[in-house]
Design an enzyme around this catalytic site. Structure first.
Site, PDB file in Angstrom:
ATOM      1  N   HIS A 169      11.162  44.289 -38.588  1.00 15.16           N
ATOM      2  CA  HIS A 169      12.484  44.746 -38.183  1.00 15.16           C
ATOM      3  C   HIS A 169      13.468  43.602 -37.945  1.00 15.16           C
ATOM      4  CE1 HIS A 169      10.785  44.353 -33.984  1.00 15.16           C
ATOM      5  NE2 HIS A 169      12.003  43.877 -33.760  1.00 15.16           N
ATOM      6  N   ASP A 199       4.861  46.598 -38.891  1.00 20.03           N
ATOM      7  CA  ASP A 199       6.033  45.881 -38.393  1.00 20.03           C
ATOM      8  C   ASP A 199       5.852  44.371 -38.512  1.00 20.03           C
ATOM      9  OD1 ASP A 199       8.584  45.544 -37.421  1.00 20.03           O
ATOM     10  OD2 ASP A 199       8.015  45.741 -35.314  1.00 20.03           O
ATOM     11  N   SER A 309      11.571  39.249 -30.405  1.00 19.41           N
ATOM     12  CA  SER A 309      10.804  39.906 -31.462  1.00 19.41           C
ATOM     13  C   SER A 309      10.404  38.911 -32.543  1.00 19.41           C
ATOM     14  CB  SER A 309      11.641  41.019 -32.104  1.00 19.41           C
ATOM     15  OG  SER A 309      11.822  42.092 -31.217  1.00 19.41           O
TER      16      SER A 309
END
Length: 372
Positions: A169, A199, A309
């Protein structure tokens, strides 16, 4: 006729008791007190080993009276015998003391030279500082720009030639990718492969060599309560270090596989600064959309914020045990991009990453599991 004249050498015992001197008799009775000896009588010496040495005889039996009637003089102890006894006693004492000293020295040597394996958790100059120093050069900031805006995340260098692992992402739908290293240098990167179902994404820096790769650990060895360190670029603050513990294992975390659900940080972003996910029956940081995937995550209370992230979750040996992927902020529902961490973060186990590397290097699977 019996002769009553005493023979020469005979001696009649005194008619009254001989006065004592120190509990011993000295010389024949002459009607007064005997002349005191020039020094006090020698006392027996007991060595540390329990042997009593009596002065006056080689066999330790001591001096004492030679027997017979009380008029006879005690045998005096030769000075040479006393000297020998004293030397023996001192030698025994010195020998015992030396043995004790040697024993004590050996015991102290054992305790002082016991080598303890020093790691980051046992040294005051280690801990989080040591981990951060060792691993920070392997953690980068990633800026991905697309038509919908710009997202900022983090990544982990896994090869000296420039391979970097991050979240899908972070780079999904990106037209250009810029990587900022811990020393401030910047390079361009391209996407090698993505796996939205996990992911994960693999990018590679152009023209890179001699980079410091991180050491990938074993997430199956992680236990609840283990101390961990997180390094990433929250809100674009490159190389930010936080620490905490592993709060739980195997948490089911559901994230979107839709490329339009990027973090949206920075100019042109969607202003939320969060990556939506579902956990424990609740939905956080926005709507995950209709296309989602679920993975087992490591839960940590190390502070994670937007921009973490794709960064690293690290054990106290300096090994990467997870890729940080989702974090919850209580203020996110109000649409605040400055919402802070409340100690609820999730990481993709590094064993999942290692098992997916070949797939990513070949371009990745790309697809996710639809839960619509």
């Amino acid at each position: 006729m019996t002769e009553n004249t005493p023979r020469s050498g005979d001696h009649e015992p005194p008619q009254h008791p001989q006065p004592p001197y120190g509990g011993h008799s000295y010389g024949a009775w002459s009607g007064g007190y005997p002349t005191p000896p020039p020094h006090a009588p020698q006392q027996p010496v007991t060595t540390p080993s329990g042997i009593t040495v009596w002065p006056g005889s080689a066999d330790g039996s001591g001096g004492g009276s030679t027997g017979g009637s009380g008029g006879r003089r005690k045998r005096r102890v030769p000075r040479s015998a006393l000297l020998i006894a004293a030397v023996a006693a001192v030698s025994a004492l010195v020998g015992g003391g030396a043995a004790a000293l040697v024993t004590n020295a050996a015991q102290k040597s054992d305790s002082s030279t016991t080598t303890t394996v020093v790691n980051a958790t046992s040294s005051k100059v280690g801990g989080v500082t040591a981990v951060a120093t060792a691993v920070s050069p392997s953690i980068v900031e990633i800026s991905a720009t697309s038509n919908s805006g710009q997202s900022t995340g983090s990544g982990v260098v896994i090869t000296s030639g420039g391979e970097i692992i991050t979240n899908n992402h972070v780079v999904a739908g990106a037209d250009t990718i810029k990587v900022t290293f811990s020393d401030g240098s910047k390079k361009s990167a391209t996407v090698v492969g993505t796996d939205s179902g996990k992911d994960l994404a693999l990018i590679k820096v152009s023209g890179a060599s001699g980079l410091k790769p991180a050491t990938l650990g074993d997430s199956s060895a992680v236990q609840v309560g283990d101390q961990v360190v997180a390094i990433g670029s929250p809100e674009g603050l490159t190389g930010t270090v936080t620490s905490g513990i592993v709060s739980a294992l195997d948490r089911d975390v559901t994230v979107s596989t839709d490329e339009s659900q990027g973090q949206g940080q920075g100019p042109g972003g969607n202003g939320r600064g969060q990556w939506p996910f579902e956990f424990g029956g609740g939905q956080y940081n926005g709507d995950v959309g209709s296309s989602t995937t679920t993975y087992k995550a490591i839960q940590t209370d190390a502070s994670l914020n937007p921009g973490n992230s794709g960064g690293a979750l690290i054990n106290m040996k300096g090994q990467i045990i997870g890729i940080n992927s989702a974090m919850y902020s209580s203020a996110a529902d109000q649409g605040s991009s400055s919402a802070g961490s409340i100690g609820l973060g999730f990481s993709i186990p590094i064993n999942t990453v290692k098992a997916d590397l070949d797939n990513l290097r070949s371009g990745g699977s790309g697809g996710g599991t639809s839960n619509s």
